[in-house]
Design a protein around this motif. Structure first.
Motif, PDB file in Angstrom:
ATOM      1  N   ALA A  84      49.669  23.731  50.055  1.00  0.00           N
ATOM      2  CA  ALA A  84      49.116  22.828  49.047  1.00  0.00           C
ATOM      3  C   ALA A  84      47.596  22.889  49.037  1.00  0.00           C
ATOM      4  O   ALA A  84      46.964  22.857  47.976  1.00  0.00           O
ATOM      5  CB  ALA A  84      49.600  21.405  49.308  1.00  0.00           C
ATOM      6  N   MET A  85      46.974  23.008  50.218  1.00  0.00           N
ATOM      7  CA  MET A  85      45.518  23.077  50.289  1.00  0.00           C
ATOM      8  C   MET A  85      45.004  24.331  49.592  1.00  0.00           C
ATOM      9  O   MET A  85      44.037  24.286  48.841  1.00  0.00           O
ATOM     10  CB  MET A  85      45.062  23.047  51.745  1.00  0.00           C
ATOM     11  N   LEU A  86      45.648  25.453  49.839  1.00  0.00           N
ATOM     12  CA  LEU A  86      45.225  26.690  49.192  1.00  0.00           C
ATOM     13  C   LEU A  86      45.425  26.615  47.683  1.00  0.00           C
ATOM     14  O   LEU A  86      44.602  27.121  46.913  1.00  0.00           O
ATOM     15  CB  LEU A  86      45.957  27.889  49.792  1.00  0.00           C
ATOM     16  N   ASP A  87      46.507  25.971  47.252  1.00  0.00           N
ATOM     17  CA  ASP A  87      46.728  25.778  45.812  1.00  0.00           C
ATOM     18  C   ASP A  87      45.568  25.012  45.183  1.00  0.00           C
ATOM     19  O   ASP A  87      45.090  25.361  44.096  1.00  0.00           O
ATOM     20  CB  ASP A  87      48.030  25.014  45.555  1.00  0.00           C
ATOM     21  N   ILE A  88      45.109  23.984  45.860  1.00  0.00           N
ATOM     22  CA  ILE A  88      43.994  23.175  45.347  1.00  0.00           C
ATOM     23  C   ILE A  88      42.723  24.017  45.290  1.00  0.00           C
ATOM     24  O   ILE A  88      42.012  24.022  44.283  1.00  0.00           O
ATOM     25  CB  ILE A  88      43.789  21.922  46.220  1.00  0.00           C
ATOM     26  N   ILE A  89      42.437  24.742  46.364  1.00  0.00           N
ATOM     27  CA  ILE A  89      41.230  25.571  46.390  1.00  0.00           C
ATOM     28  C   ILE A  89      41.298  26.627  45.294  1.00  0.00           C
ATOM     29  O   ILE A  89      40.323  26.862  44.576  1.00  0.00           O
ATOM     30  CB  ILE A  89      41.040  26.224  47.777  1.00  0.00           C
ATOM     31  N   GLU A  90      42.461  27.252  45.134  1.00  0.00           N
ATOM     32  CA  GLU A  90      42.600  28.296  44.115  1.00  0.00           C
ATOM     33  C   GLU A  90      42.413  27.739  42.707  1.00  0.00           C
ATOM     34  O   GLU A  90      41.803  28.375  41.857  1.00  0.00           O
ATOM     35  CB  GLU A  90      43.945  28.999  44.240  1.00  0.00           C
ATOM     36  N   SER A  91      42.885  26.517  42.474  1.00  0.00           N
ATOM     37  CA  SER A  91      42.718  25.940  41.136  1.00  0.00           C
ATOM     38  C   SER A  91      41.283  25.506  40.876  1.00  0.00           C
ATOM     39  O   SER A  91      40.800  25.566  39.754  1.00  0.00           O
ATOM     40  CB  SER A  91      43.677  24.762  40.935  1.00  0.00           C
ATOM     41  N   GLN A  92      40.561  25.091  41.923  1.00  0.00           N
ATOM     42  CA  GLN A  92      39.198  24.607  41.748  1.00  0.00           C
ATOM     43  C   GLN A  92      38.137  25.693  41.900  1.00  0.00           C
ATOM     44  O   GLN A  92      37.052  25.587  41.334  1.00  0.00           O
ATOM     45  CB  GLN A  92      38.915  23.472  42.746  1.00  0.00           C
ATOM     46  N   ASN A  93      38.421  26.701  42.695  1.00  0.00           N
ATOM     47  CA  ASN A  93      37.418  27.734  42.954  1.00  0.00           C
ATOM     48  C   ASN A  93      38.119  29.076  43.186  1.00  0.00           C
ATOM     49  O   ASN A  93      38.110  29.612  44.289  1.00  0.00           O
ATOM     50  CB  ASN A  93      36.560  27.346  44.163  1.00  0.00           C
ATOM     51  N   PRO A  94      38.732  29.644  42.116  1.00  0.00           N
ATOM     52  CA  PRO A  94      39.482  30.892  42.295  1.00  0.00           C
ATOM     53  C   PRO A  94      38.629  32.056  42.784  1.00  0.00           C
ATOM     54  O   PRO A  94      39.110  32.930  43.497  1.00  0.00           O
ATOM     55  CB  PRO A  94      40.062  31.168  40.906  1.00  0.00           C
ATOM     56  N   SER A  95      37.352  32.074  42.437  1.00  0.00           N
ATOM     57  CA  SER A  95      36.503  33.184  42.886  1.00  0.00           C
ATOM     58  C   SER A  95      36.307  33.151  44.399  1.00  0.00           C
ATOM     59  O   SER A  95      36.132  34.200  45.031  1.00  0.00           O
ATOM     60  CB  SER A  95      35.166  33.189  42.149  1.00  0.00           C
ATOM     61  N   LEU A  96      36.339  31.973  45.009  1.00  0.00           N
ATOM     62  CA  LEU A  96      36.233  31.884  46.462  1.00  0.00           C
ATOM     63  C   LEU A  96      37.455  32.528  47.118  1.00  0.00           C
ATOM     64  O   LEU A  96      37.322  33.304  48.070  1.00  0.00           O
ATOM     65  CB  LEU A  96      36.094  30.429  46.914  1.00  0.00           C
ATOM     66  N   VAL A  97      38.636  32.214  46.611  1.00  0.00           N
ATOM     67  CA  VAL A  97      39.872  32.782  47.172  1.00  0.00           C
ATOM     68  C   VAL A  97      39.879  34.298  46.986  1.00  0.00           C
ATOM     69  O   VAL A  97      40.206  35.053  47.906  1.00  0.00           O
ATOM     70  CB  VAL A  97      41.115  32.128  46.525  1.00  0.00           C
ATOM     71  N   ARG A  98      39.463  34.741  45.814  1.00  0.00           N
ATOM     72  CA  ARG A  98      39.420  36.175  45.533  1.00  0.00           C
ATOM     73  C   ARG A  98      38.426  36.885  46.476  1.00  0.00           C
ATOM     74  O   ARG A  98      38.743  37.909  47.067  1.00  0.00           O
ATOM     75  CB  ARG A  98      39.039  36.393  44.064  1.00  0.00           C
ATOM     76  N   ALA A  99      37.248  36.314  46.634  1.00  0.00           N
ATOM     77  CA  ALA A  99      36.240  36.922  47.506  1.00  0.00           C
ATOM     78  C   ALA A  99      36.718  36.967  48.958  1.00  0.00           C
ATOM     79  O   ALA A  99      36.535  37.981  49.643  1.00  0.00           O
ATOM     80  CB  ALA A  99      34.929  36.155  47.402  1.00  0.00           C
ATOM     81  N   ALA A 100      37.322  35.875  49.423  1.00  0.00           N
ATOM     82  CA  ALA A 100      37.823  35.842  50.802  1.00  0.00           C
ATOM     83  C   ALA A 100      38.902  36.896  51.015  1.00  0.00           C
ATOM     84  O   ALA A 100      38.905  37.602  52.038  1.00  0.00           O
ATOM     85  CB  ALA A 100      38.361  34.454  51.131  1.00  0.00           C
ATOM     86  N   SER A 101      39.807  37.037  50.048  1.00  0.00           N
ATOM     87  CA  SER A 101      40.876  38.038  50.156  1.00  0.00           C
ATOM     88  C   SER A 101      40.300  39.444  50.206  1.00  0.00           C
ATOM     89  O   SER A 101      40.705  40.272  51.031  1.00  0.00           O
ATOM     90  CB  SER A 101      41.841  37.922  48.972  1.00  0.00           C
ATOM     91  N   GLU A 102      39.348  39.720  49.317  1.00  0.00           N
ATOM     92  CA  GLU A 102      38.749  41.056  49.277  1.00  0.00           C
ATOM     93  C   GLU A 102      37.990  41.362  50.573  1.00  0.00           C
ATOM     94  O   GLU A 102      38.095  42.468  51.116  1.00  0.00           O
ATOM     95  CB  GLU A 102      37.821  41.184  48.073  1.00  0.00           C
ATOM     96  N   LEU A 103      37.215  40.394  51.061  1.00  0.00           N
ATOM     97  CA  LEU A 103      36.474  40.604  52.305  1.00  0.00           C
ATOM     98  C   LEU A 103      37.428  40.860  53.474  1.00  0.00           C
ATOM     99  O   LEU A 103      37.179  41.723  54.319  1.00  0.00           O
ATOM    100  CB  LEU A 103      35.581  39.397  52.600  1.00  0.00           C
ATOM    101  N   HIS A 104      38.515  40.127  53.525  1.00  0.00           N
ATOM    102  CA  HIS A 104      39.484  40.313  54.601  1.00  0.00           C
ATOM    103  C   HIS A 104      40.173  41.673  54.481  1.00  0.00           C
ATOM    104  O   HIS A 104      40.329  42.395  55.477  1.00  0.00           O
ATOM    105  CB  HIS A 104      40.515  39.183  54.592  1.00  0.00           C
ATOM    106  N   GLN A 105      40.576  42.036  53.259  1.00  0.00           N
ATOM    107  CA  GLN A 105      41.262  43.319  53.070  1.00  0.00           C
ATOM    108  C   GLN A 105      40.357  44.504  53.399  1.00  0.00           C
ATOM    109  O   GLN A 105      40.826  45.530  53.887  1.00  0.00           O
ATOM    110  CB  GLN A 105      41.793  43.413  51.635  1.00  0.00           C
ATOM    111  N   ARG A 106      39.059  44.337  53.188  1.00  0.00           N
ATOM    112  CA  ARG A 106      38.099  45.396  53.534  1.00  0.00           C
ATOM    113  C   ARG A 106      37.693  45.323  55.009  1.00  0.00           C
ATOM    114  O   ARG A 106      36.844  46.080  55.452  1.00  0.00           O
ATOM    115  CB  ARG A 106      36.866  45.300  52.642  1.00  0.00           C
ATOM    116  N   ARG A 107      38.270  44.385  55.733  1.00  0.00           N
ATOM    117  CA  ARG A 107      38.000  44.176  57.159  1.00  0.00           C
ATOM    118  C   ARG A 107      36.535  43.822  57.431  1.00  0.00           C
ATOM    119  O   ARG A 107      35.996  44.145  58.482  1.00  0.00           O
ATOM    120  CB  ARG A 107      38.435  45.383  57.982  1.00  0.00           C
ATOM    121  N   GLU A 108      35.936  43.121  56.478  1.00  0.00           N
ATOM    122  CA  GLU A 108      34.559  42.660  56.657  1.00  0.00           C
ATOM    123  C   GLU A 108      34.522  41.273  57.286  1.00  0.00           C
ATOM    124  O   GLU A 108      33.479  40.860  57.795  1.00  0.00           O
ATOM    125  CB  GLU A 108      33.822  42.671  55.316  1.00  0.00           C
TER     126      GLU A 108
END
Length: 195
Positions: free
Chosen positions: A3-27
């Motif tokens: 539920a927390m991630l759902d809230i963050i994704e609805s309010q700040n989707p670019s943050l979730v996207r950036a975090a996912s990309e940084l993690h996938q790139r192992r940064e």
């Protein structure tokens, strides 16, 4: 998805996207903070504006962020410059950053051995869970030549606390304990608090 991630994704989707990309790139590793400091800055400013309009003083609770210098600096530079610390390590981190350790002892008591160290940080207020802790603080305050304002943490019969965060003065004993604490030098009761 939580539920927390759902809230963050609805309010700040670019943050979730950036975090996912940084993690996938192992940064960035798993289990780390990813914070939008611009959102934190704006939220802090809005809280400060509302508090000022209502004659309130704000203390930033550092429970999850007490050792993150970027977040602490963002909050302080955006208008909330007093901090609540959760434990001795949080108090040390905030103090080392040159920020105001304003409230200690609310979620966990400062152990007797470290009371003088934290007292030297000049907190505005210190929460105590009972007479014995107030007595330890009194001794250190007298030795340091200061008077420390304290809050008494009160618990009632219907109160609930998280494990390891229990503690306080039972409401039915509050008057008796407060009378004893009032006689201690070096401490001044200024209120009560609860969890």
């Amino acid at each position: 998805m939580s539920a927390m991630l759902d809230i963050i994704e609805s309010q700040n989707p670019s943050l979730v996207r950036a975090a996912s990309e940084l993690h996938q790139r192992r940064e960035i590793p798993a289990d780390c903070y990813v914070v939008d400091l611009e959102v934190l800055r704006e939220n802090t400013r809005q809280l400060k504006k509302a508090a000022d309009a209502n004659g309130l003083r704000l203390y930033a609770m550092t429970k999850q962020i007490n050792r993150n210098p970027s977040m602490l600096e963002t909050i302080a530079s955006s208008g909330i410059d007093k901090f609540v610390t959760v434990d001795i390590e949080g108090a040390r981190a905030i103090h080392a950053q040159g920020l105001d350790v304003a409230h200690v002892g609310h979620l966990s008591q400062i152990p007797r051995y470290w009371i003088p160290e934290v007292l030297a940080m000049n907190p505005d207020v210190w929460t105590v869970y009972g007479y014995e802790n107030a007595q330890f603080l009194s001794e250190a305050a007298v030795s340091a030549g200061v008077v420390q304002d304290i809050l008494l943490k009160v618990i009632g019969p219907l109160d609930h606390a998280y494990p390891a965060q229990e503690g306080g003065i039972f409401s039915e004993h509050l008057i008796d304990v407060a009378r004893k604490i009032k006689e201690l030098p070096g401490v001044r009761m200024v209120g009560t608090t609860g969890f």
